[in-house]
Design an enzyme around this catalytic site. Sequence first.
Site, PDB file in Angstrom:
ATOM      1  N   GLY A 200       0.779  -1.165  -0.039  1.00 49.65           N
ATOM      2  CA  GLY A 200       0.020  -0.002   0.134  1.00 49.65           C
ATOM      3  C   GLY A 200       0.653   1.391  -0.072  1.00 49.65           C
ATOM      4  O   GLY A 200       2.026   1.381  -0.483  1.00 49.65           O
ATOM      5  N   SER A 201       0.285   2.318   0.601  1.00 49.35           N
ATOM      6  CA  SER A 201       0.884   3.540   0.519  1.00 49.35           C
ATOM      7  C   SER A 201       2.034   3.870   1.120  1.00 49.35           C
ATOM      8  O   SER A 201       2.713   5.157   0.923  1.00 49.35           O
ATOM      9  CB  SER A 201      -0.154   4.728   1.117  1.00 49.35           C
ATOM     10  OG  SER A 201      -1.353   4.581   0.417  1.00 49.35           O
ATOM     11  N   VAL A 202       2.706   3.046   1.866  1.00 51.56           N
ATOM     12  CA  VAL A 202       4.021   3.309   2.475  1.00 51.56           C
ATOM     13  C   VAL A 202       5.055   3.383   1.138  1.00 51.56           C
ATOM     14  O   VAL A 202       6.106   4.028   1.658  1.00 51.56           O
ATOM     15  CB  VAL A 202       4.647   2.236   3.273  1.00 51.56           C
ATOM     16  CG1 VAL A 202       3.705   2.134   4.657  1.00 51.56           C
ATOM     17  CG2 VAL A 202       4.424   0.747   2.712  1.00 51.56           C
TER      18      VAL A 202
ATOM     19  N   LYS B 139       4.756   5.152  -1.379  1.00 46.52           N
ATOM     20  CA  LYS B 139       4.647   6.637  -2.160  1.00 46.52           C
ATOM     21  C   LYS B 139       5.862   7.509  -1.991  1.00 46.52           C
ATOM     22  O   LYS B 139       5.990   8.290  -3.076  1.00 46.52           O
ATOM     23  CB  LYS B 139       3.479   7.378  -1.541  1.00 46.52           C
ATOM     24  CG  LYS B 139       2.119   6.552  -2.111  1.00 46.52           C
ATOM     25  CD  LYS B 139       0.858   7.113  -1.494  1.00 46.52           C
ATOM     26  CE  LYS B 139      -0.508   6.681  -1.777  1.00 46.52           C
ATOM     27  NZ  LYS B 139      -1.443   7.337  -1.089  1.00 46.52           N
TER      28      LYS B 139
END
Length: 704
Positions: A393-395, A397
Site C-alpha cells: 500500500g501507500s508506504v 509512495k
Amino acid sequence: MSYFRKNSGTGNKSQTANTPLRMKILVGVILILFAALVGQLAYLQLIYGTRFSSEVNSTDESTMTKSVPRGVMYDSQGRVLVGNKAENAITYMRSLSATSKEMYQVANTLSNYIKITDEKPTKRQIADYYLADSARAKKVYNALPKSQKKSSLSTSEVNNYEVAYVETKIKPTLTTKQKTAALLYNKMSGTSTLSTINLKSNGLTNTEMAQVGEHLSSMPGVGIGTDWNRYYPNGSSIKSIIGSVSTTKTGLPSDNLQYYLVNGYSRNDRVGTSYLEKEYEALLKGTKATYKVTSDSSNKITKTEQAYKGQSGASLKLTIDAKYQAAVTKALKTQFNAALSAGAASLSSGAYAVAINPNTGAVLAMSGISYDPTTKKITDNALGTINQSFVMGSVVKGAQVAGGLINKVITPTNNTLPDTTIYLPGSPVKKSVYPVGTFGSLSATSALEVSSNIYMMQLTLKWIKASYVAKQYISMPQTAFQTLRNNFKMFGLGQKTGIDLPGESSGIEGSSYDSSTGVILSGSVLDESYGNYDAYTPIQLAQYVSTIANGGYRMQPYVVQSIGHTSSDGKHFYAYYNKKPTVQLKIPWTADELVVIKQGFYQVVHGSNAWGTAHSLKNVKPSISAKTGTAQTFYYNTKTGKSTDTELINETMVGWASSNNPQIAFAIVLAGIDPDLEGSYNKNMAKAMVTTYYKMHKGQFSSK
C-alpha cells in the site's frame, strides 16, 4: 607268422631296457628342484628371517577424530543467544577389528544398564538386530529359496532377501530391553571405523552412568564422555533466525551428503540445517581433535596419542539486542492480540516488524508471528520478515515521488498536480480514501501527508507520457511497468536485499499484460504507482525507508556483526572480523529533491491537514517521520489453498526516528485486517518500537 613274433619280442625287450633310464632322469630332476627349494628357503630364513618376523609383528598407524563444541552466538550486548550445554554421554568407538558378532554382544550387554525411550527401532533395525545372531541368521539363510542365495548374488543382495524374510515371515516381537539393544546395535554398526558416536546422552541418569562405568571392561569400545546440546538462555523468539542443528540420530542431511563427506564430516556429525546455523556452518563447526592410533597386526589398538587438540567453532556476535528483540516481539503480540479481541484479525495470517539502523544496515530486531484462523494458533515466525511477501500500500509512495523528482517529471519548486479522480473505461473509479473533490490540487509533500492515491496516478500518467481521456480512453507505453519497477528497485523494493540469511524472497510481481491480448494492464500500472499491486517483504520495506532516512544510501541489511572466538572460561568474546557497512546504491537525487520527500514524511506525523494519517504520533519523543499504508487483499485459506472473496486489508507503516538524526528505521505489517475494523495497531507498534529503543539507549542519541 614266426617273422612277426620275432620282431615283437625284440620291441618289448628294448622298451623294458629304456624305462629305468627315464625314471632315473625324472627322479633326478625332482631331486635337483627339491634341493634348490630347500636351499632357497634356507637362504630366506637365514638372510631375511628377522625382517619377515618384524613385518609379521609390525604395527599400523591410523587417524581418529573427535568432534569439538559448536560456536556460540551472542547478541549485540554480549548476551548468549545460543550456546552449548554440556551433558554426560555413553559413547562408542568402533575399533579396527570390531565385528557384527562383537557389536551384537556389546549391545545386549549395554542394554542391561541403560534404556532408550525417546526412539523406537524401525522394522529394518529390528531385522538387522535379529540377523546379528549367527544361529538365527543361519536358519533364515537356509529358509530362503535357492533363487535368493545363488552364488552369483552379492552379499548385500542376499542380506536384503534375509531382511525381507525376517520382516514378512518371522516378524519378531522384541522386549523393551531388546528394543534398546536393537537401537544400540544399529548405532554401532552404522559407525565408521575409528569414529566415536554418542549412544545415549539425553536423559542419562546417574545410575545408568555408574552401572556402565562399572562394566566398561566387558563392553569393548564403550566409554563415558561428554556431549553438548544447543540452548537458548535469552528466549526462543529469535530461534527461527538462528536456525537449527541436526541431531546425532539424523546426522548429515541426505540431500547434500557427498558434500559433507568430502569435507571431512562423519555421517553422524551434527550440522547446521537452516538459517544462521547453516549459513555459517563452516565457521561454527570448528576443527575436530585428531588422534594417532597405533594398532598391531591383529588390529588391536596398542597406542593412542593426541596429534591436534582441535579448535572449538567460531562464535558470532549479532547486531540484534536480545532485550530489544524481546520487547518488539512482546509489543507485536500485544497489538495483534488487541486486533484479535476487536475481531479485526480473525482472518489474518500474522504480523511482522523490523527495526534497522538506517546508517549501517545493521538489523536491530526482526519479529514475526504467524496466525492460523482455522486453529486460532499463534506461532513465532521472525523469518517471515524476509520470506513473506505482502502488497504494502501507500508506504511506498515516498519512492514514487522520488522517481518523479529524479526523472524531472516534477521539481522541488514545481510539484503541484491536480487531484482529479481517474475514470477508466469499464473500470471502477480510482480515487483516494477521502471524498472526491476534497482537494483541487496537491503538492508532493501534502500528497504524502494525506496519502493521496490520485496524486501518484497523476504523476504516473505524466511520467510515462500516457494518453488519457476520462471514461473514454487510456493508452500507455508497454514499458510503463518496467519504468515504475526499476524506480522501486532502486530503493530495494521487489528484489532481494542481500541480507546474510538464506531463504530470502525477492517479492512477487503481478502480471504486466493481458494474457489473451498481450496489451499492458493500464489500470494495474496505476495501482502499482501507489503500492497496491506488487508484493514486497518487510525487510525490503525496512531497507527502502532507511534509504530515505540516511539521505539516499541503500545499505545492505545484515545480522552478523562480528566473528571471533570465546575464551576458555566462556566469559569473553574476541573478534577477529567485523562487518563493514555495505552501500549497494546511491540514489541520484539532489539535496532539494530529498527535502521534499523527508518533509512529506515529517508532515504525515506532524502536519496540520485533517486528512493526515499519523498525527496521533505527533507528541512522541523522539520525533518520528513516517508513512502509513493500507492495501487491499483477500483471505487465503491454507487448508484449501485458495483465496476467497472476503476482502481484507494489509495495514502497514514505515518510518524513522529521530526525524533530524535517524538512528532507527522501522517497517510494520499487519496482514489481513478487517477493513471495517481498522485500528491504530501499526501506529501503536511504531510508538513502542521507537520509544523502547531510545529508552534502552538513553543519552546516546538526540531526541529531537
